[in-house]
Design a protein around this motif. Structure first.
Motif, PDB file in Angstrom:
ATOM      1  N   ASP A   1      -5.578   0.870  -5.010  1.00 30.93           N
ATOM      2  CA  ASP A   1      -5.536   1.064  -3.553  1.00 30.93           C
ATOM      3  C   ASP A   1      -4.496   0.172  -2.894  1.00 30.93           C
ATOM      4  O   ASP A   1      -4.011   0.472  -1.800  1.00 30.93           O
ATOM      5  CB  ASP A   1      -6.913   0.766  -2.953  1.00 30.93           C
ATOM      6  CG  ASP A   1      -7.978   1.709  -3.481  1.00 30.93           C
ATOM      7  OD1 ASP A   1      -7.735   2.929  -3.477  1.00 30.93           O
ATOM      8  OD2 ASP A   1      -9.037   1.216  -3.930  1.00 30.93           O
TER       9      ASP A   1
ATOM     10  N   LEU B   1      -0.230   2.273  -8.236  1.00 30.25           N
ATOM     11  CA  LEU B   1      -0.497   2.441  -6.811  1.00 30.25           C
ATOM     12  C   LEU B   1      -0.014   3.816  -6.338  1.00 30.25           C
ATOM     13  O   LEU B   1      -0.742   4.535  -5.625  1.00 30.25           O
ATOM     14  CB  LEU B   1       0.200   1.334  -6.018  1.00 30.25           C
ATOM     15  CG  LEU B   1       0.099   1.385  -4.495  1.00 30.25           C
ATOM     16  CD1 LEU B   1      -1.354   1.292  -4.045  1.00 30.25           C
ATOM     17  CD2 LEU B   1       0.931   0.264  -3.864  1.00 30.25           C
TER      18      LEU B   1
ATOM     19  N   GLN C   1      -1.045   5.083   3.903  1.00 28.55           N
ATOM     20  CA  GLN C   1      -2.173   4.225   4.274  1.00 28.55           C
ATOM     21  C   GLN C   1      -1.773   3.299   5.418  1.00 28.55           C
ATOM     22  O   GLN C   1      -0.620   2.861   5.500  1.00 28.55           O
ATOM     23  CB  GLN C   1      -2.608   3.370   3.079  1.00 28.55           C
ATOM     24  CG  GLN C   1      -3.116   4.152   1.888  1.00 28.55           C
ATOM     25  CD  GLN C   1      -3.346   3.231   0.698  1.00 28.55           C
ATOM     26  OE1 GLN C   1      -2.510   3.140  -0.196  1.00 28.55           O
ATOM     27  NE2 GLN C   1      -4.483   2.547   0.709  1.00 28.55           N
TER      28      GLN C   1
ATOM     29  N   ALA D   1     -11.520  -2.089  -1.820  1.00 28.02           N
ATOM     30  CA  ALA D   1     -10.290  -1.627  -2.465  1.00 28.02           C
ATOM     31  C   ALA D   1     -10.173  -2.147  -3.897  1.00 28.02           C
ATOM     32  O   ALA D   1     -10.689  -3.221  -4.239  1.00 28.02           O
ATOM     33  CB  ALA D   1      -9.077  -2.067  -1.656  1.00 28.02           C
TER      34      ALA D   1
ATOM     35  N   THR E   1       0.860  -1.192   0.000  1.00 34.29           N
ATOM     36  CA  THR E   1       0.000   0.000   0.000  1.00 34.29           C
ATOM     37  C   THR E   1       0.895   1.240   0.000  1.00 34.29           C
ATOM     38  O   THR E   1       2.112   1.140   0.181  1.00 34.29           O
ATOM     39  CB  THR E   1      -0.913   0.034   1.238  1.00 34.29           C
ATOM     40  OG1 THR E   1      -0.112  -0.119   2.419  1.00 34.29           O
ATOM     41  CG2 THR E   1      -1.943  -1.094   1.187  1.00 34.29           C
ATOM     42  N   ARG E   2       0.294   2.392  -0.211  1.00 32.54           N
ATOM     43  CA  ARG E   2       1.054   3.634  -0.087  1.00 32.54           C
ATOM     44  C   ARG E   2       1.429   3.855   1.377  1.00 32.54           C
ATOM     45  O   ARG E   2       0.698   3.424   2.279  1.00 32.54           O
ATOM     46  CB  ARG E   2       0.239   4.810  -0.627  1.00 32.54           C
ATOM     47  CG  ARG E   2       0.064   4.780  -2.145  1.00 32.54           C
ATOM     48  CD  ARG E   2      -0.711   5.973  -2.649  1.00 32.54           C
ATOM     49  NE  ARG E   2      -2.106   5.960  -2.214  1.00 32.54           N
ATOM     50  CZ  ARG E   2      -3.072   5.260  -2.805  1.00 32.54           C
ATOM     51  NH1 ARG E   2      -2.801   4.503  -3.868  1.00 32.54           N
ATOM     52  NH2 ARG E   2      -4.309   5.305  -2.355  1.00 32.54           N
TER      53      ARG E   2
ATOM     54  N   GLU F   1      -2.312   6.519  -7.251  1.00 37.26           N
ATOM     55  CA  GLU F   1      -3.627   6.337  -6.649  1.00 37.26           C
ATOM     56  C   GLU F   1      -4.665   5.797  -7.639  1.00 37.26           C
ATOM     57  O   GLU F   1      -5.866   5.990  -7.456  1.00 37.26           O
ATOM     58  CB  GLU F   1      -4.120   7.640  -6.004  1.00 37.26           C
ATOM     59  CG  GLU F   1      -3.176   8.153  -4.939  1.00 37.26           C
ATOM     60  CD  GLU F   1      -3.723   9.336  -4.166  1.00 37.26           C
ATOM     61  OE1 GLU F   1      -4.956   9.574  -4.231  1.00 37.26           O
ATOM     62  OE2 GLU F   1      -2.938  10.020  -3.493  1.00 37.26           O
TER      63      GLU F   1
END
Length: 244
Positions: A176, A170, A120, A132, A116-117, A173
């Protein structure tokens, strides 16, 4: 039959048999598998974990080797029709007819993890991914819980051609989260990168194996024994370490 005729007949049989003995081992690989498992350039398998293991097994078997690109959704068919004789980096649960092939011991272990980023929170369960859009690999078999969530539309499966592209989507964006193999993620992401978070939670942990076609064939049975010998004598482990 005269002695001369008999010798000529034997020579003729040798010439007929020779091509069979020199036929290369047809080693399948999925072109969608990420580095370090697979690295493809100009449609040819390059230096990679799959190539190194294939070369080690072929050397142990005294066989020439030919690598054959085999999409994930064609593995069963390719093993059944002789297009390939072996494919590794797989599991019985990932084939439609796992009882129609021979299986080696485990070559190595890996696990699916979630990326994930960094902003997050890290997911700790399937429920954390509710709603997601997940970056995935075409034809790849995910865990039963993840597959059920996709089927129930609790989250969206979005197949993307390769891991670097998934990570770019990712970061921008457009996804997710991404689910991929921990070894592959470690290979592509710098150790001190500050863009993505890699979950400690393992979606699924597995011990990957080789599937060999024609289980009743003595040559196939011998090949599995030779693969297992390279595992038991530590040769495969040494190869894997070079790519970790």
């Amino acid at each position: 039959m005269t002695p001369t005729t008999f010798r000529l007949a034997l020579a003729g049989l040798s010439l007929i048999a020779a091509p069979c003995l020199s036929e290369p081992l047809l080693w399948g690989f999925s072109p969608s598998d990420p580095p370090p498992y697979v690295e493809v350039q100009a449609n040819e398998l390059q230096h990679s974990l799959t190539r190194a293991i294939g070369e080690a097994v072929a050397a142990a078997a005294g066989r020439d080797l030919s690598f054959v690109a085999t999409p994930n959704n064609r593995i069963d068919e390719s093993l059944a029709n002789g297009r390939i004789q072996i494919i590794c980096n797989t599991l019985p649960a990932w084939l439609n007819t796992p009882d129609q092939v021979l299986w080696s011991q485990s070559l190595y272990e890996d696990a699916d993890v979630v990326i994930t980023r960094l902003a997050q929170p890290a997911p700790h369960s399937v429920s954390d991914l509710q709603g997601a859009i997940i970056g995935t690999t075409l034809g790849y078999h995910y865990s039963p819980a993840i597959t059920a969530a996709f089927n129930q539309q609790a989250m969206v499966r979005h197949d993307v051609r390769d891991l670097p592209t998934r990570l770019k989507m990712l970061e921008r964006e457009r996804l997710d989260a991404v689910i991929d193999l921990r070894r592959a993620v470690s290979h592509v992401l710098p150790e001190n990168q500050a863009t993505f978070r890699i979950s400690q939670w393992e979606v699924e942990h597995f011990a990957l194996r080789c599937a060999v076609a024609n289980p009743a064939d003595r040559a196939s049975q011998k090949l599995v024994r030779q693969i297992n010998e390279t595992i038991n004598n530590g040769q495969i482990q040494q190869i894997v370490k070079r790519f970790d």
